[in-house]
Design a protein around this motif. Structure first.
Motif, PDB file in Angstrom:
ATOM      1  N   THR A  61      97.327  89.324  -1.310  1.00 14.13           N
ATOM      2  CA  THR A  61      97.333  89.068  -2.749  1.00 14.13           C
ATOM      3  C   THR A  61      97.492  90.395  -3.470  1.00 14.13           C
ATOM      4  O   THR A  61      96.651  91.288  -3.353  1.00 14.13           O
ATOM      5  CB  THR A  61      96.032  88.355  -3.195  1.00 14.13           C
ATOM      6  N   ALA A  62      98.586  90.520  -4.207  1.00 13.58           N
ATOM      7  CA  ALA A  62      98.877  91.737  -4.961  1.00 13.58           C
ATOM      8  C   ALA A  62      97.912  91.863  -6.137  1.00 13.58           C
ATOM      9  O   ALA A  62      97.322  90.868  -6.573  1.00 13.58           O
ATOM     10  CB  ALA A  62     100.317  91.700  -5.460  1.00 13.58           C
ATOM     11  N   PRO A  63      97.749  93.074  -6.667  1.00 10.76           N
ATOM     12  CA  PRO A  63      96.888  93.260  -7.840  1.00 10.76           C
ATOM     13  C   PRO A  63      97.275  92.347  -9.014  1.00 10.76           C
ATOM     14  O   PRO A  63      96.435  91.966  -9.816  1.00 10.76           O
ATOM     15  CB  PRO A  63      97.080  94.739  -8.196  1.00 10.76           C
ATOM     16  N   SER A  64      98.549  91.961  -9.071  1.00  6.07           N
ATOM     17  CA  SER A  64      99.008  91.067 -10.140  1.00  6.07           C
ATOM     18  C   SER A  64      98.513  89.637  -9.945  1.00  6.07           C
ATOM     19  O   SER A  64      98.635  88.806 -10.836  1.00  6.07           O
ATOM     20  CB  SER A  64     100.536  91.043 -10.172  1.00  6.07           C
ATOM     21  N   GLY A  65      97.977  89.363  -8.749  1.00  5.23           N
ATOM     22  CA  GLY A  65      97.524  88.007  -8.432  1.00  5.23           C
ATOM     23  C   GLY A  65      98.542  87.206  -7.637  1.00  5.23           C
ATOM     24  O   GLY A  65      98.250  86.118  -7.160  1.00  5.23           O
ATOM     25  N   LYS A  66      99.747  87.754  -7.492  1.00 10.47           N
ATOM     26  CA  LYS A  66     100.777  87.057  -6.718  1.00 10.47           C
ATOM     27  C   LYS A  66     100.440  87.106  -5.237  1.00 10.47           C
ATOM     28  O   LYS A  66     100.100  88.162  -4.696  1.00 10.47           O
ATOM     29  CB  LYS A  66     102.144  87.683  -6.960  1.00 10.47           C
ATOM     30  N   VAL A  67     100.527  85.953  -4.571  1.00 14.32           N
ATOM     31  CA  VAL A  67     100.251  85.859  -3.142  1.00 14.32           C
ATOM     32  C   VAL A  67     101.564  86.007  -2.369  1.00 14.32           C
ATOM     33  O   VAL A  67     102.541  85.315  -2.650  1.00 14.32           O
ATOM     34  CB  VAL A  67      99.582  84.512  -2.784  1.00 14.32           C
ATOM     35  N   HIS A  68     101.569  86.921  -1.423  1.00 13.41           N
ATOM     36  CA  HIS A  68     102.726  87.141  -0.557  1.00 13.41           C
ATOM     37  C   HIS A  68     102.386  86.600   0.826  1.00 13.41           C
ATOM     38  O   HIS A  68     101.308  86.885   1.350  1.00 13.41           O
ATOM     39  CB  HIS A  68     103.047  88.635  -0.463  1.00 13.41           C
ATOM     40  N   VAL A  69     103.313  85.855   1.410  1.00  7.92           N
ATOM     41  CA  VAL A  69     103.114  85.278   2.738  1.00  7.92           C
ATOM     42  C   VAL A  69     104.292  85.674   3.617  1.00  7.92           C
ATOM     43  O   VAL A  69     105.452  85.591   3.201  1.00  7.92           O
ATOM     44  CB  VAL A  69     102.999  83.740   2.675  1.00  7.92           C
ATOM     45  N   LEU A  70     103.974  86.112   4.830  1.00  6.20           N
ATOM     46  CA  LEU A  70     104.997  86.451   5.813  1.00  6.20           C
ATOM     47  C   LEU A  70     104.675  85.692   7.091  1.00  6.20           C
ATOM     48  O   LEU A  70     103.540  85.724   7.561  1.00  6.20           O
ATOM     49  CB  LEU A  70     104.999  87.961   6.088  1.00  6.20           C
ATOM     50  N   GLU A  71     105.674  85.004   7.632  1.00  2.00           N
ATOM     51  CA  GLU A  71     105.508  84.288   8.902  1.00  2.00           C
ATOM     52  C   GLU A  71     106.336  84.985   9.974  1.00  2.00           C
ATOM     53  O   GLU A  71     107.481  85.381   9.726  1.00  2.00           O
ATOM     54  CB  GLU A  71     105.960  82.834   8.763  1.00  2.00           C
ATOM     55  N   LEU A  72     105.745  85.125  11.154  1.00  2.00           N
ATOM     56  CA  LEU A  72     106.408  85.757  12.293  1.00  2.00           C
ATOM     57  C   LEU A  72     106.349  84.812  13.490  1.00  2.00           C
ATOM     58  O   LEU A  72     105.344  84.123  13.687  1.00  2.00           O
ATOM     59  CB  LEU A  72     105.694  87.053  12.677  1.00  2.00           C
TER      60      LEU A  72
END
Length: 162
Positions: free
Chosen positions: A27-38
């Motif tokens: 979760t970025a400081p802006s509140g945006k959630v980033h997801v990465l799948e491998l």
């Protein structure tokens, strides 16, 4: 930077075709959630090797030091750190308490190197119990094993089954 990681590994036959899956969330400081799948599949491997590869792949993709909460349904992986098995293995020259060679030493060494720059907490989660992220990792792992492409697991030794 705080990252939550879920991992899973699978092998069809043990040994047999296998794969791993990992889901990383930040979760970025802006509140945006980033997801990465491998995920990645292998021609012939074991379940425990894939459990380890999932953790390694997730940690190796992090490009700066992070605080990581890593969730795995593998007691093999989680207990190695939480019960300090790995420290004993290292002190004994990669031998178990029963003085037998530790299985998968290539991956344990790679995992130690991958986690070195991070603060990692290992959390065991019950597999196949409906946990959304764990189920997603299972889907990624089994799909990689079943659908490929399948790579050669260079460290797999025939007869060295977990």
């Amino acid at each position: 930077m705080n990252v939550t990681i879920y991992t899973d590994g699978a092998a069809r036959g043990n040994p047999g075709p296998g794969g791993y899956g990992a889901v990383l969330r930040y979760t970025a400081p802006s509140g945006k959630v980033h997801v990465l799948e491998l995920s990645r599949g292998y021609e012939r491997t074991t379940n425990n090797r894939m459990e380890l590869m999932a953790v390694i792949a997730a940690l190796e993709v992090l490009n700066r030091p992070c605080t990581v909460e890593l969730h795995s349904d593998s007691q093999y992986v989680v207990n190695a750190f939480n019960k300090h098995w790995i420290e004993g293995w290292q002190k004994r020259g990669w031998k178990t308490a029963a003085k037998k060679p530790v299985k998968n030493p290539d991956l344990w060494r790679r995992l130690l190197a991958a986690k070195q720059q991070h603060q990692v907490t290992f959390v065991w989660v019950k597999g196949h119990a409906g946990h959304t992220s764990n189920e997603r990792c299972d889907q990624l792992a089994t799909s990689a094993a079943d659908n490929g492409p399948l790579y050669v697991d260079e460290g797999f030794v025939e007869g060295d089954v977990d």
